[in-house]
Motif scaffolding. Structure first.
Motif, PDB file in Angstrom:
ATOM      1  N   PHE A   7       1.613 -22.845  16.773  1.00 39.70           N
ATOM      2  CA  PHE A   7       1.290 -23.922  15.844  1.00 39.70           C
ATOM      3  C   PHE A   7       2.290 -24.010  14.690  1.00 39.70           C
ATOM      4  N   ALA A   8       3.112 -22.997  14.502  1.00 38.94           N
ATOM      5  CA  ALA A   8       4.153 -23.040  13.473  1.00 38.94           C
ATOM      6  C   ALA A   8       5.516 -23.443  14.040  1.00 38.94           C
ATOM      7  N   LEU A   9       5.606 -23.620  15.355  1.00 42.09           N
ATOM      8  CA  LEU A   9       6.869 -23.991  15.984  1.00 42.09           C
ATOM      9  C   LEU A   9       7.143 -25.470  15.743  1.00 42.09           C
ATOM     10  N   ARG A  10       8.326 -25.777  15.228  1.00 42.01           N
ATOM     11  CA  ARG A  10       8.710 -27.168  14.968  1.00 42.01           C
ATOM     12  C   ARG A  10      10.157 -27.387  15.408  1.00 42.01           C
ATOM     13  N   LEU A  11      10.427 -28.578  15.893  1.00 45.30           N
ATOM     14  CA  LEU A  11      11.779 -29.012  16.205  1.00 45.30           C
ATOM     15  C   LEU A  11      12.087 -30.216  15.324  1.00 45.30           C
ATOM     16  N   THR A  12      13.247 -30.208  14.685  1.00 46.72           N
ATOM     17  CA  THR A  12      13.626 -31.341  13.851  1.00 46.72           C
ATOM     18  C   THR A  12      14.968 -31.895  14.312  1.00 46.72           C
ATOM     19  N   THR A  13      15.095 -33.214  14.211  1.00 46.86           N
ATOM     20  CA  THR A  13      16.308 -33.938  14.563  1.00 46.86           C
ATOM     21  C   THR A  13      16.636 -34.844  13.385  1.00 46.86           C
ATOM     22  N   PRO A  14      17.727 -35.588  13.441  1.00 45.04           N
ATOM     23  CA  PRO A  14      18.008 -36.477  12.311  1.00 45.04           C
ATOM     24  C   PRO A  14      16.879 -37.453  11.975  1.00 45.04           C
ATOM     25  N   ARG A  15      16.037 -37.820  12.947  1.00 46.82           N
ATOM     26  CA  ARG A  15      14.984 -38.807  12.677  1.00 46.82           C
ATOM     27  C   ARG A  15      13.569 -38.332  12.988  1.00 46.82           C
ATOM     28  N   LEU A  16      13.427 -37.252  13.737  1.00 46.67           N
ATOM     29  CA  LEU A  16      12.125 -36.894  14.302  1.00 46.67           C
ATOM     30  C   LEU A  16      11.700 -35.481  13.931  1.00 46.67           C
ATOM     31  N   GLU A  17      10.403 -35.256  14.000  1.00 43.30           N
ATOM     32  CA  GLU A  17       9.838 -33.912  14.009  1.00 43.30           C
ATOM     33  C   GLU A  17       8.951 -33.787  15.243  1.00 43.30           C
ATOM     34  N   LEU A  18       9.110 -32.699  15.986  1.00 42.49           N
ATOM     35  CA  LEU A  18       8.250 -32.389  17.125  1.00 42.49           C
ATOM     36  C   LEU A  18       7.476 -31.130  16.793  1.00 42.49           C
ATOM     37  N   ARG A  19       6.149 -31.173  17.025  1.00 41.99           N
ATOM     38  CA  ARG A  19       5.306 -30.022  16.708  1.00 41.99           C
ATOM     39  C   ARG A  19       4.098 -30.015  17.629  1.00 41.99           C
ATOM     40  N   LEU A  20       3.514 -28.819  17.819  1.00 39.24           N
ATOM     41  CA  LEU A  20       2.233 -28.779  18.499  1.00 39.24           C
ATOM     42  C   LEU A  20       1.201 -29.429  17.589  1.00 39.24           C
ATOM     43  N   TRP A  77       3.320 -22.059  31.645  1.00 36.86           N
ATOM     44  CA  TRP A  77       2.971 -22.727  30.399  1.00 36.86           C
ATOM     45  C   TRP A  77       3.438 -24.178  30.393  1.00 36.86           C
ATOM     46  N   SER A  78       2.726 -24.974  29.627  1.00 42.01           N
ATOM     47  CA  SER A  78       3.094 -26.364  29.351  1.00 42.01           C
ATOM     48  C   SER A  78       2.995 -26.559  27.853  1.00 42.01           C
ATOM     49  N   CYS A  79       4.112 -26.907  27.249  1.00 42.24           N
ATOM     50  CA  CYS A  79       4.198 -27.040  25.791  1.00 42.24           C
ATOM     51  C   CYS A  79       4.384 -28.519  25.463  1.00 42.24           C
ATOM     52  N   SER A  80       3.333 -29.154  24.977  1.00 43.02           N
ATOM     53  CA  SER A  80       3.375 -30.582  24.669  1.00 43.02           C
ATOM     54  C   SER A  80       3.451 -30.780  23.156  1.00 43.02           C
ATOM     55  N   PHE A  81       4.591 -31.252  22.709  1.00 40.01           N
ATOM     56  CA  PHE A  81       4.803 -31.563  21.297  1.00 40.01           C
ATOM     57  C   PHE A  81       4.410 -33.011  21.024  1.00 40.01           C
ATOM     58  N   VAL A  82       3.794 -33.263  19.866  1.00 36.38           N
ATOM     59  CA  VAL A  82       3.725 -34.638  19.403  1.00 36.38           C
ATOM     60  C   VAL A  82       5.043 -34.962  18.712  1.00 36.38           C
ATOM     61  N   THR A  83       5.477 -36.195  18.874  1.00 39.89           N
ATOM     62  CA  THR A  83       6.705 -36.669  18.246  1.00 39.89           C
ATOM     63  C   THR A  83       6.344 -37.526  17.044  1.00 39.89           C
ATOM     64  N   VAL A  84       6.892 -37.162  15.893  1.00 38.50           N
ATOM     65  CA  VAL A  84       6.586 -37.852  14.637  1.00 38.50           C
ATOM     66  C   VAL A  84       7.834 -38.578  14.156  1.00 38.50           C
ATOM     67  N   TRP A  85       7.702 -39.882  13.944  1.00 38.47           N
ATOM     68  CA  TRP A  85       8.809 -40.733  13.480  1.00 38.47           C
ATOM     69  C   TRP A  85       8.316 -41.520  12.270  1.00 38.47           C
ATOM     70  N   GLU A  86       9.021 -41.386  11.162  1.00 38.73           N
ATOM     71  CA  GLU A  86       8.667 -42.077   9.914  1.00 38.73           C
ATOM     72  C   GLU A  86       7.197 -41.837   9.544  1.00 38.73           C
ATOM     73  N   THR A 123      15.214 -40.716  23.917  1.00 39.91           N
ATOM     74  CA  THR A 123      16.411 -39.900  24.108  1.00 39.91           C
ATOM     75  C   THR A 123      16.448 -38.754  23.114  1.00 39.91           C
ATOM     76  N   GLU A 124      16.122 -39.049  21.863  1.00 41.11           N
ATOM     77  CA  GLU A 124      16.230 -38.039  20.805  1.00 41.11           C
ATOM     78  C   GLU A 124      15.189 -36.934  20.976  1.00 41.11           C
ATOM     79  N   PHE A 195      20.177 -30.871  14.895  1.00 33.99           N
ATOM     80  CA  PHE A 195      18.943 -30.476  15.568  1.00 33.99           C
ATOM     81  C   PHE A 195      18.638 -29.026  15.201  1.00 33.99           C
ATOM     82  N   GLU A 196      17.409 -28.745  14.802  1.00 30.96           N
ATOM     83  CA  GLU A 196      17.049 -27.397  14.380  1.00 30.96           C
ATOM     84  C   GLU A 196      15.715 -26.967  14.989  1.00 30.96           C
ATOM     85  N   ILE A 197      15.564 -25.650  15.163  1.00 26.20           N
ATOM     86  CA  ILE A 197      14.345 -25.043  15.693  1.00 26.20           C
ATOM     87  C   ILE A 197      13.764 -24.161  14.590  1.00 26.20           C
TER      88      ILE A 197
END
Length: 209
Positions: A7-20, A77-86, A123-124, A195-197
């Protein structure tokens, strides 16, 4: 949660955040499913879950995350992130692994709410989980697939460097349809800028990495 660090794992890109997702995220994601994911005349999914009425699509969207968490093991395992934009939850980016400690291979799948499509988000967010797979988990390969009449998904794969990996025949709405498999190797992947983890290290044993 100390015993479920995912639940603390996050992926960030120039526009998005992906998280459980938390419960509020799941509620918003269910709204996206109820609003619609694709033209009803089309069916991009092997399991036609979007043929259900809006309230059933919403409920099943929540349930699939609970099932994934409850059955998670380092070997499957199946890891499904929600994608957050703006600040809005717009869709899901999934990454799956089976016997990852041995195969070093992941597979991906995704969907985005219909009204958020056409902005390059697909794509992102796929690039974000590829960064997790290759740079974070040490994967050797990433695979995906799409029906041959789903050019948008296949275009994302080509844009990210995947190569065709054979055809499969699948049942869709009671008919046989060709599915194109694609594969990307770590050697052919280019690490993206910006892109960061975050929060990965405590999660590594849960991925079998």
């Amino acid at each position: 949660m100390r015993h479920w660090p995912l639940f603390a794992l996050r992926l960030t890109t120039p526009r998005l955040e992906l998280r459980l997702p938390g419960l509020d995220d799941l509620d918003e994601l269910a709204d996206r499913a109820a609003e619609g994911v694709h033209d009803p005349a089309e069916m991009p999914f092997g399991v036609p879950w979007t043929d259900a009425p809006p309230h059933e699509r919403a409920r099943s969207t929540v349930q699939v995350h609970f099932r994934q968490w409850g059955t998670w093991s380092p070997g499957d395992w199946s890891c499904s992130f929600v994608t957050v934009w703006e600040g809005r939850v717009v869709g899901v980016q999934e990454m799956r692994g089976r016997d990852f400690a041995v195969t070093r291979e992941v597979a991906t799948g995704s969907w985005i709410g219909l009204r958020f499509q056409g902005r390059g988000i697909g794509t992102e967010m796929r690039a974000a989980v590829l960064h997790l797979a290759f740079a974070g988990l040490g994967a050797r390969y990433a695979t995906s697939s799409a029906f041959v009449d789903n050019p948008r998904s296949l275009a994302i794969s080509r844009r990210l460097g995947y190569r065709e990996d054979g055809l499969a025949v699948e049942k869709r709405r009671g008919q046989a349809v060709l599915q194109q498999r694609v594969r990307l190797s770590r050697d052919e992947w280019t690490a993206p800028d910006g892109f960061e983890i975050h929060g990965l290290e405590p999660c590594l044993p849960l991925f079998g990495a």
